[in-house]
Design an enzyme around this catalytic site. Structure first.
Site, PDB file in Angstrom:
ATOM      1  N   GLU A   1       0.827  -1.217   0.000  1.00 20.24           N
ATOM      2  CA  GLU A   1       0.000   0.000   0.000  1.00 20.24           C
ATOM      3  C   GLU A   1       0.862   1.268   0.000  1.00 20.24           C
ATOM      4  O   GLU A   1       0.611   2.220   0.744  1.00 20.24           O
ATOM      5  CB  GLU A   1      -0.951   0.002   1.192  1.00 20.24           C
ATOM      6  CG  GLU A   1      -1.941  -1.147   1.172  1.00 20.24           C
ATOM      7  CD  GLU A   1      -2.898  -1.130   2.364  1.00 20.24           C
ATOM      8  OE1 GLU A   1      -2.745  -0.263   3.259  1.00 20.24           O
ATOM      9  OE2 GLU A   1      -3.799  -1.986   2.415  1.00 20.24           O
TER      10      GLU A   1
ATOM     11  N   GLU B   1      -4.915  -8.725   1.001  1.00 16.70           N
ATOM     12  CA  GLU B   1      -5.608  -8.394   2.246  1.00 16.70           C
ATOM     13  C   GLU B   1      -7.097  -8.367   1.953  1.00 16.70           C
ATOM     14  O   GLU B   1      -7.547  -7.743   0.989  1.00 16.70           O
ATOM     15  CB  GLU B   1      -5.167  -7.042   2.820  1.00 16.70           C
ATOM     16  CG  GLU B   1      -3.772  -7.035   3.389  1.00 16.70           C
ATOM     17  CD  GLU B   1      -3.390  -5.693   4.020  1.00 16.70           C
ATOM     18  OE1 GLU B   1      -4.292  -4.964   4.490  1.00 16.70           O
ATOM     19  OE2 GLU B   1      -2.185  -5.376   4.042  1.00 16.70           O
TER      20      GLU B   1
END
Length: 917
Positions: free
Chosen positions: A515, A608
């Site tokens: 991220e 995720e």
């Protein structure tokens, strides 16, 4: 005293610890050789360190200048864009120029390598001197996390808030230890190997600054040879500087992994100097390719020979079996001061294949490489490996040894709950055992290199691993995180982490970012990704390389760099359901189809998913009627107690319930699987309540107790296992006559619920439904029972009874005996029960623990994220009827360990665990 020595065979570190504890005889005879002194020694230096952490002052021996920040707001939604880019100008007082050369062996371009300046900074500092008296310092053994047994910060705006676990990780500390290097070792190369130091480690030996490594998760090596006093006293001093505002989770602090002394001849196999690959794998044969890198630190060239043989390998017992193959013996011309790579291949007939869970015993081999100077053996180096093939197919997903294997994975941070960052083999093994019971077969290591022993466990147990490095690159997420040193260290960090881990058969892919803020910066961000990608592929062209994406969209340049598409939350959609419409932040519809259309030749998986939140055993009313909702103080949350409802429907702002994730994946069968956020609760990042100290996102809580969500995932991941699990508990004295929804998780396809023998209706699970719901049940004390069916036949049932008053404490140990090696642990569950033996689900009694005999109490916990009592306390309140004690056997003192638990008004509970040799 220095620990026993032994012939290095690159044995998994977990097994080395096991062997030390078992009193194994090291310096054993090499395979095929007569008895002799070991040609390579590896000495564990974990015992007998002196430690001090500055209270209010510090010294001036700094790695580099840092930005001055008063920033303390860590209550930030996890998918907030990374924007930190603080820089400072180094001054002439910093030690960075002396530390950077440690990275040189991992920097490909010689022109970019660092030159050590003249001088010995810090040489006159008292802590690095032989004659400094450190007897008033704390005596500690490694692995050591200096913060974990300290009091929590409880105040608002604390120097370390909930995001980093509310523990005193910050500050400067020193470790000192004497080394004895015999005169007989003169002429050998002496290395210090540090498995992990959090963070900005700098090492002195005998007053000389040897080197260091700032990134706290990497293992690293320092050459002590120029500074060793052979036959005399040697003083080792290590400085650690761990800043606050440097992480989004609890990082730990100090020498939190093992430290080793390695002794070799001047010409030897280099650190992590072997690389095994397998190709053309079948049940009949497999081609084994091997590279071995020889380091020559002598002043003259050497003409040598390298011979490598392959043996079967018993990872649990730590020994080799039968010889099954051999590489051709080859000459090696090792130039002075250089590294020389030797490559070869051999075909292995009828190989035993390494297989992932649920395989009971994944097969392992070991390549034993021997380096000869004429007839004299001068080095021996072992490389455990597995034979397996892995294919990543855009439509079929992942195939292991030709068979489709769905990724049923979880994310795991590196801490071990009440033990903190200090790595412990048994604690990690316990975590993996429970995940295997869940049906999990894969681990994503979020977001940093693990302890090497964890990968050893994954190899042995059959877990698939996404091995990951870097939570940020140039764009930081905290003022003092890795972005400050990225430009200096990204290459060395990436190459060293990969070389250490590349022979593990459990590792199936590399992730070089999570991220990162560069997702937002179009071509410039993709350019940084390409630099890292190229390094990864240079180090290992056999595995895919990727970085996880929570923002980058299919048409952006960032995902084009990746071999496989690694999505965080985007597959199921982010903030796209009606219950999330009022929230600010990233908002996307489910993007599996768009990525698949843009990248039809790349496998897609979710790195995720979910980020569902709950506090074990707590239920908050009313219950949302939807399948997924963000937790808030008015919906699913209890801000006074900092609890989140355990109906397993409530999520982080960017998350989705398991039900929503399952539906999205089932609608897109080309998706290879998921890694749930998260497998276990972890220290720090306590969304949504940053007054707490640990997360709410785990399927298993911090103490190792199963949340209700455990059975929801188990029902999906182990569909052939008869499962029926009822929630909530059925002890609600204040809810008589009130609507109390009942949900059931089951691998069956039909279920009928009964309250005190009266049917509440029989439900058939519909398409894209993953739980049975009876949302109109009216509470009455008594018996709640569910009977489930599969394909029309009885499948599984469960009964829950209203508990009576608490009368006793019941203690259960995870094992009846543990090794008396000072490392092994027993985990003791305490249950508060009524007269019939039922757990009292709302029991919160204060429990007092004591340990007698051949063991000691290490920590206590209860799984309550909001409990700010120190883990070192012998007193712990039960949470939802449960508490935990962690007990260690005393080193070298086998015998009975008696654990007792006492609480006012309750019958005393006790259990005995045997410490054994």
């Amino acid at each position: 005293m220095i620990a026993s020595t032994y012939l290095l065979r690159l044995l998994p570190a977990a097994l080395l610890l096991l062997l030390v504890g078992a009193g194994a005889c090291f310096g054993q005879t090499p395979i095929g050789q007569s008895a002799a002194l070991p040609v390579r020694e590896r000495i564990r230096l974990n015992d007998g360190w002196r430690f001090i952490r500055y209270a209010d002052t510090t010294d001036q021996l700094i790695y580099d200048e840092r930005p001055v920040t008063g920033y303390r707001n860590d209550n930030i939604v996890a998918d907030t864009r990374a924007t930190e880019s603080g820089r400072v100008v180094s001054s002439d007082r910093v030690l960075k120029p002396w530390i950077l050369p440690t990275a040189n062996v991992f920097i490909k371009d010689p022109a970019k390598r660092h030159h050590r300046p003249a001088g010995d900074p810090g040489r006159d500092f008292p802590f690095v001197q032989h004659d400094f008296n450190d007897r008033t310092w704390e005596l500690v053994n490694l692995p050591h996390d200096w913060a974990i047994n300290k009091p929590f910060y409880k105040e608002a705006n604390a120097i370390v808030g909930g995001g980093m676990g509310r523990l005193p990780i910050q500050g400067v500390a020193w470790y000192r230890r004497a080394l004895s290097v015999p005169a007989a070792d003169k002429g050998k190369v002496i290395y210090l190997d540090i498995d992990g130091a959090m963070s900005y480690a700098m090492v002195w030996l005998n007053g000389h600054l040897v080197g260091g490594w700032p990134y706290g998760y990497n293992s690293f090596r320092l050459d002590l040879t120029p500074y060793v006093n052979y036959g005399g006293n040697n003083q080792l001093a290590i400085r650690i500087d761990n800043p606050a505002q440097s992480s989004r989770w609890y990082p730990g602090a100090g020498l939190y992994r093992s430290v080793w002394l390695t002794k070799v001849q001047p010409v030897h196999v280099a650190q992590w100097g072997s690389f095994v690959r397998t190709r053309e794998v079948s049940a009949k044969s497999a081609t084994i390719e091997l590279d071995v890198e020889i380091a020559n630190q002598a002043s003259s060239a050497a003409a040598l020979e390298l011979a490598t043989e392959i043996y079967t390998y018993d990872a649990l017992k730590g020994r080799v079996g039968n010889k099954v193959g051999a590489f051709k013996r080859v000459p090696v011309q090792a130039a002075a001061g250089q590294r020389t790579k030797v490559s070869g291949s051999v075909v292995l007939q009828n190989p035993l294949l390494w297989k992932p869970l649920p395989a009971k015993k994944p097969a392992l081999y070991v390549a034993v490489s021997r380096l000869y100077d004429g007839s004299k053996l001068i080095d021996e180096y072992e490389t455990p490996f597995g034979v397996r093939s892995i294919v990543f197919d855009a439509l079929k997903g992942m195939l292991v040894n030709g068979m489709p294997v769905r990724m049923q994975g979880v994310n795991q941070h590196h801490d071990l709950g009440a033990l903190g960052g200090a790595f412990n083999v048994r604690a990690a093994e316990r975590q993996l055992e429970m995940l295997a019971e869940l049906g999990c077969n894969a681990i994503r290591l979020a977001h940093n290199p693990p302890a090497a022993e964890l990968l050893d466990l994954c190899d042995r147990m059959g877990f698939l691993v996404i091995d990951e490095i870097f939570d940020c690159w140039e764009k930081g997420k905290n003022p003092l995180d890795f972005h400050l040193i990225f430009s200096d260290w990204y290459e060395a960090d990436t190459r060293s982490f990969m070389r250490r881990d590349r022979n593990h058969p459990s590792v199936i892919a590399w992730s070089f970012g999570n991220e990162v803020g560069e997702q937002y910066t179009a071509d410039s961000g993709a350019a940084v990704a390409k630099i890292l990608y190229d390094i990864v592929k240079e180090e290992d062209p056999t595995r895919p390389a990727t970085a996880s994406m929570n923002y980058a969209k299919p048409q952006m340049p960032f995902p084009r760099v990746m071999d496989i598409i690694s999505l965080n939350y985007q597959g199921e959609g982010i903030r796209d359901a009606p219950a999330y419409a009022h929230l600010k932040g990233i908002r996307t519809t489910p993007l599996y189809p768009a990525f698949q259309q843009q990248f039809p030749d790349k496998m897609i998986f979710s790195s995720e998913t979910s980020s569902a939140l709950s506090s074990r055993g707590t239920y908050i009313f009313p219950v949302t009627g939807g399948v997924s909702a963000p937790v808030s103080d008015s919906t699913g949350g209890d801000p006074r107690n900092q609890f989140v409802s355990a109906y397993e429907l409530y999520t982080a702002a960017f998350g989705a319930s398991p039900d929503k994730v399952f539906a999205s994946q089932d609608k897109h069968p080309y998706v290879a699987g998921e890694f749930v956020w998260s497998g276990w609760d972890y220290l720090g990042e306590p969304t949504p309540y940053y007054g707490a100290r640990s997360s709410y996102s785990g399927i298993i809580d911090l103490a190792g107790f199963k949340k209700d969500r455990f059975w929801l995932y188990q029902a999906r991941w182990r569909p052939d296992l008869p499962i029926a699990h009822i929630l909530p508990h059925w002890t609600w004295p204040n809810r008589v006559g009130q609507v109390t929804p009942v949900h059931v998780f089951s691998s069956g396809d039909e279920a009928e619920l009964f309250v005190n023998g009266r049917s509440q209706g029989r439900r058939k699970r519909g398409a894209y439904e993953y739980r049975f719901r009876w949302d109109s049940v009216v509470y009455a004390p008594g018996v709640l029972k569910v009977v489930t069916y599969k394909r029309g036949k009885p499948w599984a049932s469960e009964t829950v009874r209203t508990a009576g008053a608490a009368v006793a404490l019941q203690l259960v140990a995870d094992r009846s005996s543990i090794k008396a090696d000072g490392d092994d642990l027993a985990f003791i569950t305490v249950r508060v029960t009524d007269a019939a033996g039922n757990i009292v689900p709302d029991a919160a009694h204060l429990i007092r623990f004591s340990v007698e005999g051949a063991g000691e109490l290490v920590a206590t916990d209860n799984g309550n994220a909001a409990d700010l009592v120190s883990f070192a306390s012998p007193e712990r309140a039960a949470f939802s009827g449960l508490a935990l004690a962690i007990v260690r056997a005393k080193k070298g003192a086998p015998g009975a360990i008696r654990i007792k638990a006492v609480a006012d008004g309750l019958k005393v509970g006790s259990v005995v665990v045997q410490g054994v040799r």
